[in-house]
Design a protein around this motif. Structure first.
Motif, PDB file in Angstrom:
ATOM      1  N   GLN A 139      15.151  10.434  -6.647  1.00 40.65           N
ATOM      2  CA  GLN A 139      13.927  11.099  -6.101  1.00 40.65           C
ATOM      3  C   GLN A 139      13.687  10.009  -4.763  1.00 40.65           C
ATOM      4  O   GLN A 139      13.087   8.904  -4.915  1.00 40.65           O
ATOM      5  N   VAL A 140      13.724  10.394  -3.536  1.00 38.25           N
ATOM      6  CA  VAL A 140      13.747   9.573  -2.354  1.00 38.25           C
ATOM      7  C   VAL A 140      12.471   9.668  -1.773  1.00 38.25           C
ATOM      8  O   VAL A 140      11.896  10.900  -1.386  1.00 38.25           O
ATOM      9  N   HIS A 141      12.063   8.462  -1.277  1.00 34.09           N
ATOM     10  CA  HIS A 141      11.083   8.529  -0.157  1.00 34.09           C
ATOM     11  C   HIS A 141      11.424   7.633   0.993  1.00 34.09           C
ATOM     12  O   HIS A 141      12.090   6.789   0.855  1.00 34.09           O
ATOM     13  N   SER A 166      11.275  -6.108  -6.941  1.00 34.23           N
ATOM     14  CA  SER A 166      10.144  -6.685  -8.161  1.00 34.23           C
ATOM     15  C   SER A 166       9.792  -5.389  -8.853  1.00 34.23           C
ATOM     16  O   SER A 166       9.016  -5.475  -9.996  1.00 34.23           O
ATOM     17  N   ARG A 167       9.651  -3.997  -8.337  1.00 39.03           N
ATOM     18  CA  ARG A 167       9.107  -2.937  -9.022  1.00 39.03           C
ATOM     19  C   ARG A 167      10.207  -2.106  -9.557  1.00 39.03           C
ATOM     20  O   ARG A 167       9.949  -0.785 -10.005  1.00 39.03           O
ATOM     21  N   GLY A 168      11.403  -2.513  -9.554  1.00 36.77           N
ATOM     22  CA  GLY A 168      12.312  -1.717 -10.155  1.00 36.77           C
ATOM     23  C   GLY A 168      12.809  -0.558  -9.215  1.00 36.77           C
ATOM     24  O   GLY A 168      13.365   0.390  -9.984  1.00 36.77           O
ATOM     25  N   LEU A 169      12.576  -0.417  -8.047  1.00 36.10           N
ATOM     26  CA  LEU A 169      13.006   0.633  -7.188  1.00 36.10           C
ATOM     27  C   LEU A 169      14.286   0.526  -6.293  1.00 36.10           C
ATOM     28  O   LEU A 169      14.537  -0.435  -6.138  1.00 36.10           O
ATOM     29  N   ARG A 170      15.088   1.395  -6.164  1.00 35.85           N
ATOM     30  CA  ARG A 170      16.239   1.450  -5.385  1.00 35.85           C
ATOM     31  C   ARG A 170      16.028   1.684  -4.186  1.00 35.85           C
ATOM     32  O   ARG A 170      14.906   2.276  -3.511  1.00 35.85           O
ATOM     33  N   VAL A 171      16.791   0.711  -3.288  1.00 36.01           N
ATOM     34  CA  VAL A 171      16.642   0.636  -1.714  1.00 36.01           C
ATOM     35  C   VAL A 171      17.743   1.061  -0.986  1.00 36.01           C
ATOM     36  O   VAL A 171      18.875   0.375  -1.316  1.00 36.01           O
ATOM     37  N   THR A 173      13.419   5.744  -5.483  1.00 40.21           N
ATOM     38  CA  THR A 173      14.325   5.457  -4.402  1.00 40.21           C
ATOM     39  C   THR A 173      13.711   5.358  -3.280  1.00 40.21           C
ATOM     40  O   THR A 173      13.033   6.344  -2.902  1.00 40.21           O
ATOM     41  N   VAL A 174      13.714   4.264  -2.313  1.00 44.41           N
ATOM     42  CA  VAL A 174      13.117   4.284  -1.115  1.00 44.41           C
ATOM     43  C   VAL A 174      14.108   4.058  -0.007  1.00 44.41           C
ATOM     44  O   VAL A 174      14.888   3.155   0.020  1.00 44.41           O
ATOM     45  N   VAL A 175      14.047   4.631   1.049  1.00 44.04           N
ATOM     46  CA  VAL A 175      15.014   4.302   2.344  1.00 44.04           C
ATOM     47  C   VAL A 175      14.079   4.235   3.468  1.00 44.04           C
ATOM     48  O   VAL A 175      12.966   4.844   3.675  1.00 44.04           O
ATOM     49  N   THR A 176      14.693   3.429   4.290  1.00 44.13           N
ATOM     50  CA  THR A 176      13.905   3.044   5.662  1.00 44.13           C
ATOM     51  C   THR A 176      14.938   2.365   6.544  1.00 44.13           C
ATOM     52  O   THR A 176      15.981   2.290   6.428  1.00 44.13           O
ATOM     53  N   ASN A 177      14.469   2.202   7.797  1.00 43.82           N
ATOM     54  CA  ASN A 177      15.419   1.528   8.954  1.00 43.82           C
ATOM     55  C   ASN A 177      14.708   0.410   9.516  1.00 43.82           C
ATOM     56  O   ASN A 177      13.581   0.268   9.538  1.00 43.82           O
ATOM     57  N   GLY A 178      15.471  -0.125  10.160  1.00 45.17           N
ATOM     58  CA  GLY A 178      15.037  -1.404  11.240  1.00 45.17           C
ATOM     59  C   GLY A 178      16.522  -2.366  11.352  1.00 45.17           C
ATOM     60  O   GLY A 178      17.449  -1.908  11.065  1.00 45.17           O
ATOM     61  N   ALA A 179      16.022  -3.291  12.239  1.00 47.26           N
ATOM     62  CA  ALA A 179      17.172  -4.186  12.609  1.00 47.26           C
ATOM     63  C   ALA A 179      17.694  -4.986  11.602  1.00 47.26           C
ATOM     64  O   ALA A 179      17.111  -5.087  10.388  1.00 47.26           O
ATOM     65  N   VAL A 180      18.888  -5.331  11.554  1.00 47.82           N
ATOM     66  CA  VAL A 180      19.444  -6.184  10.587  1.00 47.82           C
ATOM     67  C   VAL A 180      18.551  -7.207   9.959  1.00 47.82           C
ATOM     68  O   VAL A 180      18.197  -7.497   8.929  1.00 47.82           O
ATOM     69  N   ALA A 192       0.830  -1.165   0.143  1.00 48.31           N
ATOM     70  CA  ALA A 192      -0.025   0.044  -0.329  1.00 48.31           C
ATOM     71  C   ALA A 192       0.782   1.298  -0.116  1.00 48.31           C
ATOM     72  O   ALA A 192       0.676   2.166  -0.595  1.00 48.31           O
ATOM     73  N   GLU A 193       1.911   1.234   0.750  1.00 48.48           N
ATOM     74  CA  GLU A 193       2.646   2.656   0.990  1.00 48.48           C
ATOM     75  C   GLU A 193       3.400   2.739  -0.435  1.00 48.48           C
ATOM     76  O   GLU A 193       3.563   3.916  -0.872  1.00 48.48           O
ATOM     77  N   LEU A 194       4.079   1.580  -1.198  1.00 44.23           N
ATOM     78  CA  LEU A 194       4.685   1.736  -2.359  1.00 44.23           C
ATOM     79  C   LEU A 194       3.673   2.194  -3.601  1.00 44.23           C
ATOM     80  O   LEU A 194       4.068   2.948  -4.453  1.00 44.23           O
ATOM     81  N   ASP A 195       2.439   1.573  -3.506  1.00 50.88           N
ATOM     82  CA  ASP A 195       1.228   2.068  -4.622  1.00 50.88           C
ATOM     83  C   ASP A 195       0.941   3.383  -4.331  1.00 50.88           C
ATOM     84  O   ASP A 195       0.604   4.089  -5.276  1.00 50.88           O
ATOM     85  N   GLY A 196       1.126   4.036  -3.276  1.00 52.97           N
ATOM     86  CA  GLY A 196       0.722   5.344  -3.064  1.00 52.97           C
ATOM     87  C   GLY A 196       1.856   6.283  -3.325  1.00 52.97           C
ATOM     88  O   GLY A 196       1.652   7.725  -3.408  1.00 52.97           O
ATOM     89  N   LEU A 197       3.113   5.817  -3.806  1.00 51.78           N
ATOM     90  CA  LEU A 197       4.167   6.812  -3.887  1.00 51.78           C
ATOM     91  C   LEU A 197       3.916   7.614  -5.242  1.00 51.78           C
ATOM     92  O   LEU A 197       3.303   7.022  -6.196  1.00 51.78           O
ATOM     93  N   PRO A 198       4.326   8.979  -5.502  1.00 54.06           N
ATOM     94  CA  PRO A 198       4.319   9.655  -6.613  1.00 54.06           C
ATOM     95  C   PRO A 198       5.073   8.927  -7.741  1.00 54.06           C
ATOM     96  O   PRO A 198       6.167   8.320  -7.214  1.00 54.06           O
ATOM     97  N   PRO A 199       4.770   8.976  -9.011  1.00 54.82           N
ATOM     98  CA  PRO A 199       5.533   8.388  -9.762  1.00 54.82           C
ATOM     99  C   PRO A 199       6.940   8.444 -10.011  1.00 54.82           C
ATOM    100  O   PRO A 199       7.999   7.894 -10.535  1.00 54.82           O
ATOM    101  N   GLU A 200       7.508   9.977  -9.596  1.00 58.73           N
ATOM    102  CA  GLU A 200       8.798  10.300  -9.934  1.00 58.73           C
ATOM    103  C   GLU A 200       9.732   9.714  -8.722  1.00 58.73           C
ATOM    104  O   GLU A 200      10.817   9.560  -9.135  1.00 58.73           O
TER     105      GLU A 200
END
Ligand SMILES: *Cc1c(COP(=O)(O)O)cnc(C)c1O
Length: 311
Positions: free
Chosen positions: A142-144, A83-88, A62-69, A51-59
């Motif tokens: 273009q980072v989210h 699977s969506r061709g986004l950089r992480v 790249t996505v950045v997030t945080n969490g444990a290893v 749902a989060e990725l579906d809601g992103l603007p098309p531009e």
């Protein structure tokens, strides 16, 4: 049936009856199997992140997030973004020097999906996110930034939608769910309210004490349009904190596996320990539901690390 990757949020949850366990603990028992979604290493992060990725603007590329290893959130995002061709880029916490076998496997998977990552102490997460965003921005990305655990409005609403579909067909008096950031519990809670049900949604804390844990659940329900809820956030089964376990949680995990129900000591085992304990204390209602959030990787990872440390 042919589906495309971006239809993950429309998936109907799998609901089954758990008659044997229900008879053992004295209730009618249903389970929502979010651990069986058609996705590699599935669990509650699938719906939230889709749902989060579906809601992103098309531009956004790249996505950045945080969490444990060993985070399910980071792992699921790495797979889904690939699977969506986004950089992480993943900002991980843990000690880079002393990786367990399970953590080593977790990093290998992230790398296999093409994600980049940095590991450091939890205190530096904010700074490291900031410098990653700046660095990627300088390179023209273009980072989210996705909030840790996908504790986001989109994530909570996706869970609410799933819970509404479940509860429209099966009404229950109590729902047990492993609760971390609270987006999942908040989404389920919002679903019960918006359907006018009096179902008690029992969030079983996997980490936080109840004074810290209930607020974020309330926030998540509010994101779903249901403000001012009073979440039931139980911290009696957290075994002292995230990733820690005790004999009753180990027993709950064992009980599950003996019935062919995969459970893990970090998340679902804590929810199951609560369910079993409520049964023992006569606190269960007639109709009860277990919201299975995933966690199979966490069980395997734990076993890898145990056998690694013994060899
Ligand atoms: C992340 C996670 C949870 C907690 O979900 P929240 O929405 O953060 O409360 C529970 N179980 C498993 C297996 C998870 O990976």
């Amino acid at each position: 049936m042919v589906t495309s990757g971006d239809s993950l949020t429309r998936l109907t949850p799998i609901v089954e009856t758990w008659d044997k366990l229900g008879a053992q603990i004295g209730c009618q028992l249903w389970a929502v199997r979010e651990d069986l979604l058609p996705f590699p290493l599935p669990g509650n992060k699938v719906r939230k992140l889709a749902a989060e990725l579906d809601g992103l603007p098309p531009e956004v590329d790249t996505v950045v997030t945080n969490g444990a290893v060993d985070s399910n959130h980071c792992r699921t995002l790495a797979i889904m973004a690939a699977s969506r061709g986004l950089r992480v880029h993943l900002v991980l916490h843990g000690s880079a020097g002393a990786l367990s076998a399970g953590q080593g496997a977790a990093l290998a998977l992230l790398e296999g999906c093409g994600a980049s990552w940095d590991v450091g102490p939890a205190q530096s997460i904010g700074d490291r996110i900031q410098s990653a965003v700046q660095d990627l921005g300088n390179r023209g990305c273009q980072v989210h930034v996705v909030a840790g655990g996908c504790h986001t409005p989109q994530g909570a609403r996706a869970t609410m939608k799933a819970a509404k579909a479940v509860l429209a067909e099966t009404t229950v008096d109590q729902i047990f769910v492993a609760s971390g950031t609270g987006a999942t519990q908040g989404g389920i809670l919002a679903a019960t309210h918006s359907l006018g049900l009096s179902t008690q949604v029992i969030g079983v804390s996997v980490a936080r004490t109840s004074d810290r844990g209930a607020g974020p659940v309330r926030d998540a329900a509010a994101w779903c349009g249901v403000p001012n809820t009073e979440p039931v956030f139980v911290d009696d089964y957290r075994a002292g904190g995230y990733g820690l376990s005790n004999s009753s949680i180990d027993l709950a995990v064992e009980t599950g596996w003996q019935l062919g129900i995969p459970l893990d000591p970090t998340y679902t085992g804590k929810a199951m320990a609560a369910l079993l304990d409520y049964g023992k204390k006569g606190l269960l209602a007639d109709r009860v539901m277990f919201w299975h959030t995933g966690g199979l990787w966490n069980w395997i990872s734990g076993q890898l690390s145990i056998s690694g440390s013994q060899s």
